[in-house]
Design a protein around this motif. Structure first.
Motif, PDB file in Angstrom:
ATOM      1  N   PHE A 287       0.844  -1.193   0.000  1.00 57.47           N
ATOM      2  CA  PHE A 287       0.000   0.000   0.000  1.00 57.47           C
ATOM      3  C   PHE A 287       0.886   1.252   0.000  1.00 57.47           C
ATOM      4  O   PHE A 287       2.092   1.188   0.252  1.00 57.47           O
ATOM      5  N   ARG A 288       0.272   2.412  -0.253  1.00 54.48           N
ATOM      6  CA  ARG A 288       1.010   3.666  -0.280  1.00 54.48           C
ATOM      7  C   ARG A 288       1.524   4.004   1.108  1.00 54.48           C
ATOM      8  O   ARG A 288       0.795   3.957   2.091  1.00 54.48           O
ATOM      9  N   ASN A 300      -0.509  14.010  17.281  1.00 48.40           N
ATOM     10  CA  ASN A 300      -1.560  13.061  17.635  1.00 48.40           C
ATOM     11  C   ASN A 300      -1.326  11.679  17.031  1.00 48.40           C
ATOM     12  O   ASN A 300      -1.691  10.675  17.629  1.00 48.40           O
ATOM     13  N   LEU A 301      -0.704  11.622  15.860  1.00 49.17           N
ATOM     14  CA  LEU A 301      -0.395  10.315  15.274  1.00 49.17           C
ATOM     15  C   LEU A 301       0.717   9.619  16.053  1.00 49.17           C
ATOM     16  O   LEU A 301       0.666   8.401  16.272  1.00 49.17           O
ATOM     17  N   ALA A 302       1.720  10.393  16.448  1.00 48.23           N
ATOM     18  CA  ALA A 302       2.793   9.807  17.263  1.00 48.23           C
ATOM     19  C   ALA A 302       2.248   9.344  18.608  1.00 48.23           C
ATOM     20  O   ALA A 302       2.635   8.281  19.120  1.00 48.23           O
ATOM     21  N   ARG A 303       1.338  10.107  19.177  1.00 48.01           N
ATOM     22  CA  ARG A 303       0.745   9.720  20.453  1.00 48.01           C
ATOM     23  C   ARG A 303      -0.129   8.476  20.288  1.00 48.01           C
ATOM     24  O   ARG A 303      -0.203   7.633  21.186  1.00 48.01           O
ATOM     25  N   ILE A 320       6.949   0.285   6.120  1.00 46.87           N
ATOM     26  CA  ILE A 320       5.709  -0.443   5.858  1.00 46.87           C
ATOM     27  C   ILE A 320       4.873  -0.533   7.131  1.00 46.87           C
ATOM     28  O   ILE A 320       3.646  -0.376   7.101  1.00 46.87           O
ATOM     29  N   SER A 321       5.528  -0.787   8.246  1.00 45.90           N
ATOM     30  CA  SER A 321       4.817  -0.916   9.524  1.00 45.90           C
ATOM     31  C   SER A 321       4.090   0.378   9.855  1.00 45.90           C
ATOM     32  O   SER A 321       2.894   0.376  10.173  1.00 45.90           O
ATOM     33  N   VAL A 322       4.808   1.510   9.781  1.00 46.04           N
ATOM     34  CA  VAL A 322       4.179   2.797  10.101  1.00 46.04           C
ATOM     35  C   VAL A 322       3.055   3.093   9.116  1.00 46.04           C
ATOM     36  O   VAL A 322       1.982   3.576   9.505  1.00 46.04           O
ATOM     37  N   GLY A 323       3.275   2.799   7.834  1.00 45.47           N
ATOM     38  CA  GLY A 323       2.224   3.021   6.843  1.00 45.47           C
ATOM     39  C   GLY A 323       0.972   2.217   7.133  1.00 45.47           C
ATOM     40  O   GLY A 323      -0.152   2.695   6.948  1.00 45.47           O
ATOM     41  N   MET A 327      -3.000   3.624   7.938  1.00 40.74           N
ATOM     42  CA  MET A 327      -4.137   3.288   7.080  1.00 40.74           C
ATOM     43  C   MET A 327      -5.443   3.199   7.865  1.00 40.74           C
ATOM     44  O   MET A 327      -6.509   3.503   7.340  1.00 40.74           O
ATOM     45  N   GLY A 328      -5.367   2.782   9.108  1.00 40.73           N
ATOM     46  CA  GLY A 328      -6.581   2.635   9.905  1.00 40.73           C
ATOM     47  C   GLY A 328      -7.050   3.925  10.540  1.00 40.73           C
ATOM     48  O   GLY A 328      -8.047   3.917  11.263  1.00 40.73           O
ATOM     49  N   LEU A 329      -6.345   5.023  10.281  1.00 40.30           N
ATOM     50  CA  LEU A 329      -6.689   6.308  10.886  1.00 40.30           C
ATOM     51  C   LEU A 329      -7.133   7.293   9.810  1.00 40.30           C
ATOM     52  O   LEU A 329      -6.854   7.122   8.624  1.00 40.30           O
ATOM     53  N   ASN A 330      -7.753   8.334  10.268  1.00 40.41           N
ATOM     54  CA  ASN A 330      -8.166   9.399   9.347  1.00 40.41           C
ATOM     55  C   ASN A 330      -7.010  10.381   9.190  1.00 40.41           C
ATOM     56  O   ASN A 330      -7.125  11.571   9.459  1.00 40.41           O
ATOM     57  N   ALA A 331      -5.876   9.845   8.749  1.00 40.20           N
ATOM     58  CA  ALA A 331      -4.667  10.654   8.611  1.00 40.20           C
ATOM     59  C   ALA A 331      -4.662  11.374   7.257  1.00 40.20           C
ATOM     60  O   ALA A 331      -5.199  10.882   6.268  1.00 40.20           O
TER      61      ALA A 331
END
Length: 353
Positions: A287-288, A300-303, A320-323, A327-331
């Motif tokens: 995935f991207r 907030n994403l780091a938290r 890949i792990s961070v991506g 994906m499951g967030l409204n980032a």
């Protein structure tokens, strides 16, 4: 010739014989009622004894209930039910989890909550924390960085006063306390520019999980708007990166980097092999996601990573792990060419060392 006297005697014997047999029958029939009466008395005594015993038992139980009725409420509360079921410890954990969730929301890991952002602004929030991944054998690279784009000594402290923290990020040796750990500790005492991840084992196979430990430690140590991950083979245009982040102040849910995709390597033994290749479908395409050389997460994403690190899935590569976590967030994905370190663009803020 039979005489009259002998005939009379014979007649008398005949008349007395039936009389004696009837007397025996009458005597036997008179004993049956006595036996029945005796058995009836025994049955009555047994029944009376049982009734008396049951009455005593009821009296004892009634007394115990009266004594305990004052201490036991008629309607059990939730606390009483949990105690009776042996679930008090579980109930306590549920309450603690709810408190942690409430705290997390109040601290702003959900970007819909603006209150935490306003409170952070009042505390002179840092602009960014930049973590440069390094290893035990990379001292020469670190010294090169300290003499080029990365300030050192008093200049590093002044940069922190302006809102930017830079640290080399490293874990601990598999053999805790060995010469590798001691060398890092000695170097850190001299330069004071390390973020040592005490719970992370520094090894190539553990690199995907390093992101969890880095963002968690950075969030817990510094309050910043952005958290930046940089590899130790990258040179930074620090002024250009700071200018870019200044223009994004106040943004929530940003996931910035040089966005890319790629083929999932499913053949074991090849470079970039992905053990979980089958999870990416028949097309075997990632995935991207942002390139691992340099990417940026808003606070907030780091938290979010810090709060949920125990349940986040890691893959063969940290980018890949961070991506996958994003994906499951409204980032908000920000694909910025200036963060593509290997590109030929002139205005980029990073380049391969």
């Amino acid at each position: 010739m039979e005489t009259l006297a002998s005939a009379m005697r014979r007649e008398n014997r005949r008349s007395k014989a039936p009389s004696s047999s009837s007397s025996a029958t009458a005597l036997a029939s008179g004993r049956v009622p006595l036996v029945m009466a005796f058995l009836s008395c025994l049955a009555w005594l047994y029944v009376a004894g049982r009734l008396w015993q049951d009455a005593q038992t009821r009296a004892i139980l009634s007394g115990l209930l009266e004594k305990s009725s004052g201490s036991v409420p008629k309607v059990l509360s939730v606390e009483d039910k949990l105690r009776n079921l042996g679930c008090k410890a579980i109930g306590r954990k549920i309450v603690e989890a709810e408190m942690d969730l409430t705290k997390a929301k109040s601290e702003g890991y959900l970007w819909g909550n603006r209150t935490a952002t306003l409170d952070s602004d009042k505390k002179q929030q840092l602009l960014a924390v930049i973590g440069v991944y390094t290893g035990f054998g990379s001292r020469l690279k670190r010294n090169v960085f300290r003499g080029s784009w990365m300030p050192r000594g008093d200049a590093l402290k002044k940069l922190e006063e302006k809102g930017v923290v830079i640290r080399f990020v490293i874990g601990r040796s598999a053999n805790r306390g060995d010469s590798l750990d001691r060398n890092i500790d000695d170097e850190n005492r001299q330069t004071k520019d390390f973020l040592i991840l005490e719970s992370h084992e520094e090894a190539a196979e553990e690199l995907p999980s390093k992101a969890k430990f880095f963002f968690s430690a950075a969030v817990e140590t510094w309050d910043a708007e952005f958290y930046v991950k940089v590899e130790d083979n990258i040179n930074l245009d620090l002024a250009g990166l700071i200018e870019m982040l200044e223009g994004r102040r106040g943004s929530q849910g940003l996931y910035m980097g040089c966005m890319k995709s790629g083929v999932v390597i499913s053949e074991e033994g090849q470079q970039w092999y992905e053990p979980d290749w089958w999870k990416f479908g028949d097309s075997k395409t990632y995935f991207r996601h942002a390139s691992g050389s340099l990417f940026i997460l808003s606070k907030n994403l780091a938290r979010y990573i810090n709060i949920n690190s125990a349940s986040l899935q890691s893959y063969a590569h940290d980018d890949i792990s961070v991506g996958s976590w994003m994906m499951g967030l409204n980032a908000t994905y920000v694909d910025d060419d200036r963060l593509c370190c290997s590109s030929s663009r002139q205005e980029k803020v990073c380049s391969n060392a």
